[in-house]
Scaffold this motif. Structure first.
Motif, mmCIF file in Angstrom:
data_model
loop_
_atom_site.group_PDB
_atom_site.id
_atom_site.type_symbol
_atom_site.label_atom_id
_atom_site.label_comp_id
_atom_site.label_asym_id
_atom_site.label_seq_id
_atom_site.Cartn_x
_atom_site.Cartn_y
_atom_site.Cartn_z
ATOM 1 N N TRP A 1 0.775 -1.237 0.000
ATOM 2 C CA TRP A 1 0.000 0.000 0.000
ATOM 3 C C TRP A 1 0.811 1.294 0.000
ATOM 4 O O TRP A 1 0.245 2.369 -0.232
ATOM 5 C CB TRP A 1 -0.948 0.010 1.202
ATOM 6 N N VAL A 2 2.099 1.242 0.268
ATOM 7 C CA VAL A 2 2.902 2.471 0.236
ATOM 8 C C VAL A 2 3.442 2.650 -1.178
ATOM 9 O O VAL A 2 4.063 1.738 -1.732
ATOM 10 C CB VAL A 2 4.065 2.406 1.242
ATOM 11 N N PRO A 3 3.204 3.795 -1.803
ATOM 12 C CA PRO A 3 3.619 3.997 -3.202
ATOM 13 C C PRO A 3 5.126 3.898 -3.381
ATOM 14 O O PRO A 3 5.904 4.289 -2.511
ATOM 15 C CB PRO A 3 3.112 5.413 -3.522
ATOM 16 N N ARG A 4 5.521 3.374 -4.550
ATOM 17 C CA ARG A 4 6.938 3.198 -4.843
ATOM 18 C C ARG A 4 7.640 4.544 -5.016
ATOM 19 O O ARG A 4 7.036 5.523 -5.441
ATOM 20 C CB ARG A 4 7.111 2.367 -6.117
ATOM 21 N N ASP A 5 8.920 4.556 -4.700
ATOM 22 C CA ASP A 5 9.740 5.751 -4.911
ATOM 23 C C ASP A 5 10.131 5.871 -6.381
ATOM 24 O O ASP A 5 10.119 4.888 -7.134
ATOM 25 C CB ASP A 5 11.020 5.666 -4.067
ATOM 26 N N ALA A 6 10.472 7.069 -6.751
ATOM 27 C CA ALA A 6 10.998 7.285 -8.103
ATOM 28 C C ALA A 6 12.367 6.612 -8.226
ATOM 29 O O ALA A 6 13.054 6.387 -7.222
ATOM 30 C CB ALA A 6 11.126 8.783 -8.375
ATOM 31 N N PRO A 7 12.774 6.258 -9.426
ATOM 32 C CA PRO A 7 14.097 5.648 -9.606
ATOM 33 C C PRO A 7 15.197 6.547 -9.050
ATOM 34 O O PRO A 7 15.118 7.778 -9.134
ATOM 35 C CB PRO A 7 14.214 5.504 -11.128
ATOM 36 N N LEU A 8 16.206 5.941 -8.470
ATOM 37 C CA LEU A 8 17.303 6.699 -7.874
ATOM 38 C C LEU A 8 18.144 7.387 -8.941
ATOM 39 O O LEU A 8 18.412 6.813 -9.999
ATOM 40 C CB LEU A 8 18.199 5.775 -7.055
ATOM 41 N N GLU A 9 18.503 8.632 -8.641
ATOM 42 C CA GLU A 9 19.437 9.337 -9.520
ATOM 43 C C GLU A 9 20.865 8.926 -9.166
ATOM 44 O O GLU A 9 21.202 8.746 -8.002
ATOM 45 C CB GLU A 9 19.287 10.850 -9.333
ATOM 46 N N ARG A 10 21.669 8.782 -10.185
ATOM 47 C CA ARG A 10 23.060 8.427 -9.947
ATOM 48 C C ARG A 10 23.830 9.658 -9.473
ATOM 49 O O ARG A 10 23.883 10.668 -10.162
ATOM 50 C CB ARG A 10 23.689 7.873 -11.222
ATOM 51 N N ARG A 11 24.383 9.543 -8.269
ATOM 52 C CA ARG A 11 25.148 10.649 -7.699
ATOM 53 C C ARG A 11 26.459 10.106 -7.164
ATOM 54 O O ARG A 11 26.522 8.976 -6.665
ATOM 55 C CB ARG A 11 24.385 11.307 -6.546
ATOM 56 N N PRO A 12 27.513 10.913 -7.197
ATOM 57 C CA PRO A 12 28.777 10.487 -6.588
ATOM 58 C C PRO A 12 28.583 10.249 -5.094
ATOM 59 O O PRO A 12 27.844 10.973 -4.418
ATOM 60 C CB PRO A 12 29.718 11.672 -6.850
ATOM 61 N N LEU A 13 29.214 9.217 -4.577
ATOM 62 C CA LEU A 13 29.089 8.876 -3.165
ATOM 63 C C LEU A 13 29.515 10.035 -2.268
ATOM 64 O O LEU A 13 28.921 10.280 -1.214
ATOM 65 C CB LEU A 13 29.926 7.629 -2.858
ATOM 66 N N ARG A 14 30.522 10.767 -2.706
ATOM 67 C CA ARG A 14 31.007 11.890 -1.908
ATOM 68 C C ARG A 14 29.942 12.978 -1.797
ATOM 69 O O ARG A 14 29.767 13.582 -0.726
ATOM 70 C CB ARG A 14 32.275 12.455 -2.538
ATOM 71 N N GLU A 15 29.220 13.220 -2.878
ATOM 72 C CA GLU A 15 28.157 14.226 -2.854
ATOM 73 C C GLU A 15 27.043 13.806 -1.904
ATOM 74 O O GLU A 15 26.530 14.624 -1.125
ATOM 75 C CB GLU A 15 27.590 14.425 -4.267
ATOM 76 N N LEU A 16 26.644 12.533 -1.970
ATOM 77 C CA LEU A 16 25.581 12.041 -1.102
ATOM 78 C C LEU A 16 25.997 12.123 0.369
ATOM 79 O O LEU A 16 25.215 12.536 1.224
ATOM 80 C CB LEU A 16 25.231 10.597 -1.469
ATOM 81 N N ALA A 17 27.254 11.743 0.656
ATOM 82 C CA ALA A 17 27.744 11.802 2.034
ATOM 83 C C ALA A 17 27.738 13.232 2.556
ATOM 84 O O ALA A 17 27.436 13.489 3.728
ATOM 85 C CB ALA A 17 29.153 11.216 2.110
ATOM 86 N N GLY A 18 28.058 14.195 1.668
ATOM 87 C CA GLY A 18 28.052 15.589 2.076
ATOM 88 C C GLY A 18 26.651 16.098 2.372
ATOM 89 O O GLY A 18 26.438 16.839 3.337
ATOM 90 N N ARG A 19 25.685 15.702 1.568
ATOM 91 C CA ARG A 19 24.303 16.157 1.770
ATOM 92 C C ARG A 19 23.716 15.570 3.051
ATOM 93 O O ARG A 19 22.922 16.215 3.728
ATOM 94 C CB ARG A 19 23.447 15.777 0.570
#
Length: 473
Positions: free
Chosen positions: A205-223
């Motif tokens: 019953w919980v709607p699916r998420d949008a496909p993940l965007e490809r991001r550098p691991l360093r950028e994600l860790a910073g955010r």
């Protein structure tokens, strides 16, 4: 204008209203409520199992306080982290991952053979249950925007607030019945059927998420601010080790905590997306007072929740199931009190009433002895119920009116972190006071601490001119 001209827009408007109401159907909110309730219920579920665990593991009752602190420590770090991950990776993914971690924690604890193993299980449960509330908030917000609503229906947020906080009071009754029927391991194993049900409902019953965007691991860790999370977690862990060493203090962990705390301040001031927004705390003192008021209120409530439960078993002589049932009316009344307050978005009045009830209840606990009638004890717990029901929803409303519109998510995560700090302090108090033996005099010490905290909360509330009930549109 013809009849068809007038009825056409009316029918279309009704269809639009039906669509908006349908966006928050019981199918959508049920898994959110179940998952959000896992954290508060697990936090208090262990209360009636602490004495049996101490006997089974051959440790003092005070030593079992680490099982309480471990969950709160994990949750204080994991709650805002889960909120950021939900925004970056998708709320459904974080939601489902959290449920799986709770399932793993239930298994580890259910088959654990040492206090260390049980502590690891509580950490897993703390991290897993922390995903429910922030992920649910993101899901509800996105659902509202998709349905064309500026805000979701009030009942949805009110229900989430009750599930995410007020349900803490039903933990001891459930735990008492489980421990009496199946032993202390059931306090962990009960998570298995609940998480399986929550997992299935969320998948369906919980709607699916949008496909993940490809991001550098360093950028994600910073955010996500991994550095801030690590520093905060280290600071809190060292502080907890110091607190658990009392009344024979081990000063080294305290020094480590102070150093890491200073490092956290320097790091967060330079971070573009800080884990703990220190600038927000300094610039918005009304919001900071709400954080402190919420932390102190929960410090008092959780101290009596755990302290009174242990005292009912060890000093008053009640079996676990009866000790838990003594607190059941408190949970019911807290839920009843919170509903009209949530519906009307009241703030100042309920906060004052809650603080006053906390003072009266703390004073009454000072008179308790091992021969006090159970019926009188139940009556006093109802005063604590008024505190829990009145302050939980009102503090959350104050948070949303005082936080900047573009930082509500960050502010909400930080509010939960402050709440867990109060909860950690409460388990430390009970661990110190009942370190060697649970006695009437120890309960009176706890009551005196509660009374002092209650007075501070009342003064903070009465003289806070920033507390206002939001206007209705």
């Amino acid at each position: 204008m013809t009849s068809s001209d007038t009825t056409g827009p009316a029918i279309a408007g009704q269809a639009g209203d039906d669509k908006k109401r349908g966006a928050f159907s019981w199918r959508f909110v049920t898994p959110l409520y179940i998952s959000s309730a896992l954290n508060p219920i697990n936090s208090s579920l262990i209360a009636t199992a602490l004495v049996p665990i101490s006997h089974a593991m051959g440790v003092s009752v005070g030593a079992t306080a680490v099982l309480v602190s471990a969950l709160y420590l994990a949750s204080s770090v994991a709650q805002p982290t889960a909120g950021k991950l939900a925004e970056e990776l998708g709320p459904r993914r974080v939601f489902l991952t959290g449920i799986v971690l709770v399932l793993a924690g239930g298994l580890v604890g259910g088959f654990g053979t040492s206090l260390t193993t049980l502590t690891v299980a509580r950490v897993l449960i703390g991290i897993g249950t922390s995903a429910g509330y922030p992920a649910a908030m993101v899901l509800i917000r996105r659902r509202a925007l998709g349905a064309g609503l500026s805000d979701p229906p009030g009942g949805v947020l009110g229900g989430l607030s009750i599930a995410g906080t007020v349900t803490v009071a039903v933990g001891p009754p459930i735990g008492g019945l489980l421990v009496a029927a199946s032993g202390w391991r059931s306090a962990f194993l009960v998570n298995l059927p609940v998480t399986v049900i929550a997992l299935l409902l969320a998948i369906l019953w919980v709607p699916r998420d949008a496909p993940l965007e490809r991001r550098p691991l360093r950028e994600l860790a910073g955010r996500i601010d991994v550095g801030g999370i690590v520093l905060f977690g280290g600071m809190m862990s060292a502080l907890l080790v110091f607190l658990l060493s009392l009344p024979a203090p081990n000063w080294l962990p305290l020094g480590i905590s102070v150093v890491l705390g200073l490092g956290l301040v320097v790091w967060e001031r330079r971070s573009a997306t800080p884990f703990i927004d220190l600038r927000l705390l300094v610039s918005n003192l009304a919001l900071t007072r709400t954080y402190l008021r919420g932390a102190l209120t929960l410090l008092a409530f959780y101290t009596v929740l755990y302290g009174l439960t242990q005292w009912l078993e060890a000093a008053h002589g009640l079996p676990p199931q009866e000790a838990g049932l003594v607190l059941l009316p408190m949970g019911i009344l807290a839920a009843v009190v919170s509903q009209p307050i949530s519906a009307r978005n009241l703030v100042r009045g309920p906060l004052i009433v809650g603080a006053a009830s906390l003072i009266l209840a703390s004073a009454a606990v000072l008179l308790f002895t091992s021969s006090t009638p159970v019926l009188l004890i139940v009556g006093v717990t109802l005063l604590f119920a008024i505190t829990l029901g009145a302050t939980t929803v009102s503090n959350q409303t104050a948070l949303y009116t005082q936080a900047p519109a573009d930082q509500v998510g960050t502010a909400a995560g930080l509010f939960r972190t402050f709440s867990y700090l109060g909860s950690i302090a409460s388990s430390t108090v009970t661990g110190i006071v009942f370190r060697h033996q649970v006695t009437d005099s120890g309960l009176h010490v706890i009551a005196g601490i509660l009374a002092a905290v209650s007075v501070v909360v009342l003064v903070m509330t009465v003289f806070d001119r920033a507390l206002k009930t939001p206007r209705r549109n």
